[in-house]
Design a protein around this motif. Structure first.
Motif, PDB file in Angstrom:
ATOM      1  N   THR A  60     -13.874  -0.348  -1.230  1.00 30.96           N
ATOM      2  CA  THR A  60     -12.623  -0.184  -1.978  1.00 30.96           C
ATOM      3  C   THR A  60     -11.938   1.118  -1.574  1.00 30.96           C
ATOM      4  OG1 THR A  60     -13.578  -1.401  -3.846  1.00 30.96           O
ATOM      5  CG2 THR A  60     -11.619  -0.083  -4.294  1.00 30.96           C
ATOM      6  N   GLU A  61     -12.707   2.198  -1.481  1.00 28.70           N
ATOM      7  CA  GLU A  61     -12.142   3.489  -1.070  1.00 28.70           C
ATOM      8  C   GLU A  61     -11.611   3.416   0.361  1.00 28.70           C
ATOM      9  OE1 GLU A  61     -15.274   6.339  -1.638  1.00 28.70           O
ATOM     10  OE2 GLU A  61     -15.210   6.138  -3.827  1.00 28.70           O
ATOM     11  N   ALA A  62     -12.311   2.714   1.241  1.00 34.72           N
ATOM     12  CA  ALA A  62     -11.872   2.584   2.635  1.00 34.72           C
ATOM     13  C   ALA A  62     -10.559   1.807   2.715  1.00 34.72           C
ATOM     14  CB  ALA A  62     -12.950   1.909   3.465  1.00 34.72           C
ATOM     15  N   ILE A  63     -10.427   0.767   1.900  1.00 36.66           N
ATOM     16  CA  ILE A  63      -9.181  -0.024   1.890  1.00 36.66           C
ATOM     17  C   ILE A  63      -8.026   0.839   1.382  1.00 36.66           C
ATOM     18  CG2 ILE A  63      -8.003  -1.948   0.749  1.00 36.66           C
ATOM     19  CD1 ILE A  63     -10.676  -3.482   0.964  1.00 36.66           C
ATOM     20  N   SER A  66      -7.045   3.203   4.110  1.00 36.08           N
ATOM     21  CA  SER A  66      -6.372   2.558   5.235  1.00 36.08           C
ATOM     22  C   SER A  66      -4.925   2.191   4.895  1.00 36.08           C
ATOM     23  CB  SER A  66      -7.139   1.319   5.683  1.00 36.08           C
ATOM     24  OG  SER A  66      -7.044   0.303   4.717  1.00 36.08           O
ATOM     25  N   GLN A  67      -4.618   1.985   3.619  1.00 31.35           N
ATOM     26  CA  GLN A  67      -3.262   1.649   3.221  1.00 31.35           C
ATOM     27  C   GLN A  67      -2.395   2.883   3.027  1.00 31.35           C
ATOM     28  OE1 GLN A  67      -3.997  -0.795  -0.207  1.00 31.35           O
ATOM     29  NE2 GLN A  67      -4.295  -2.640   1.025  1.00 31.35           N
ATOM     30  N   MET A  68      -3.019   4.037   2.976  1.00 37.50           N
ATOM     31  CA  MET A  68      -2.296   5.285   2.783  1.00 37.50           C
ATOM     32  C   MET A  68      -1.799   5.790   4.145  1.00 37.50           C
ATOM     33  SD  MET A  68      -3.785   8.834   1.091  1.00 37.50           S
ATOM     34  CE  MET A  68      -5.267   7.980   0.720  1.00 37.50           C
ATOM     35  N   LEU A  69      -0.578   6.301   4.182  1.00 43.19           N
ATOM     36  CA  LEU A  69      -0.070   6.903   5.407  1.00 43.19           C
ATOM     37  C   LEU A  69      -0.769   8.240   5.609  1.00 43.19           C
ATOM     38  CD1 LEU A  69       3.734   6.173   5.115  1.00 43.19           C
ATOM     39  CD2 LEU A  69       2.072   5.040   6.570  1.00 43.19           C
ATOM     40  N   ARG A  70      -1.364   8.407   6.785  1.00 40.84           N
ATOM     41  CA  ARG A  70      -2.118   9.623   7.037  1.00 40.84           C
ATOM     42  C   ARG A  70      -1.745  10.181   8.400  1.00 40.84           C
ATOM     43  NH1 ARG A  70      -7.710   8.139   7.060  1.00 40.84           N
ATOM     44  NH2 ARG A  70      -8.202  10.263   6.512  1.00 40.84           N
ATOM     45  N   THR A  71      -1.737  11.486   8.483  1.00 43.50           N
ATOM     46  CA  THR A  71      -1.418  12.137   9.745  1.00 43.50           C
ATOM     47  C   THR A  71      -2.625  12.097  10.674  1.00 43.50           C
ATOM     48  OG1 THR A  71      -2.160  14.308   9.021  1.00 43.50           O
ATOM     49  CG2 THR A  71       0.153  13.742   8.582  1.00 43.50           C
ATOM     50  N   LYS A  72      -2.385  12.391  11.938  1.00 42.82           N
ATOM     51  CA  LYS A  72      -3.463  12.442  12.914  1.00 42.82           C
ATOM     52  C   LYS A  72      -4.480  13.507  12.514  1.00 42.82           C
ATOM     53  CE  LYS A  72      -4.383  13.092  17.815  1.00 42.82           C
ATOM     54  NZ  LYS A  72      -3.845  13.454  19.111  1.00 42.82           N
TER      55      LYS A  72
END
Length: 193
Positions: A60-63, A66-72
């Protein structure tokens, strides 16, 4: 009694620390041995209810991540945090004849330790060589010598491909044992299947 105790305390204070040395667990593997799969009992895959709940929470935390916009930078930070969970790395060196030299290293050891490990096991020791990552990145001693295995992303395990440096290929080809990469006393360590 107190005098003996004081003597022991003084001895401990003046003693030099013993430096720990990691056992490299040197192994030489044939290509068929390196490709062999480890057979695990079916009980290994049985999960307890707590383990299932924890796995569901992690997914659940991984999903959500993954849906959150994240910088490099955020992704690299997470990757480094994941790698720092490990204390040791298994490094395999694949030679052109398919033989693999395997050693265990601390994740905080420097690349030059791998270089020295390979050098001391070579038949033609002292000659320059190159190690390439599976992605084709050439590890260069001058640039990478002081980088840790974590810095080089060689954790928890990797296979590096061995090649002689271009400056010595002609010399190696003239050698009577040009197809022999490892010392005979190291080749004796090839595990029986």
């Amino acid at each position: 009694m107190i005098h003996n105790f004081q003597t022991l305390i003084d001895a401990l204070r003046s003693a030099e620390p013993i430096q720990l040395e990691l056992d490299r667990n040197l192994q030489v593997l044939l290509p068929s041995q390196a490709a062999a799969k480890v057979q695990l009992p079916s009980s290994f895959y049985a999960l307890s209810p707590e383990e299932i709940k924890r796995e569901q929470q992690l997914r659940t935390e991984a999903i959500e991540r993954s849906q959150m916009l994240r910088t490099k930078a955020m992704r690299e930070k997470d990757e480094l945090r994941e790698m720092k969970k490990y204390k040791f790395a298994i490094i395999r060196i694949r030679f052109p004849d398919g033989i693999l030299l395997q050693g265990t290293f601390s994740v905080y050891e420097r690349f030059m330790e791998i270089q020295e490990f390979v050098q001391e096991n070579l038949e033609h020791s002292g000659l320059p060589f190159v190690l390439n990552t599976p992605t084709g990145h050439k590890l260069i001693l001058d640039e990478d010598a002081n980088k840790t295995l974590i810095d080089l992303r060689l954790v928890p395990a990797t296979v590096l491909n061995f090649a002689w440096h271009s400056s010595v290929i002609e010399e190696i080809n003239k050698s009577p044992n040009k197809d022999m990469y490892l010392k005979p006393d190291v080749m004796v360590l090839v595990r029986e299947v």
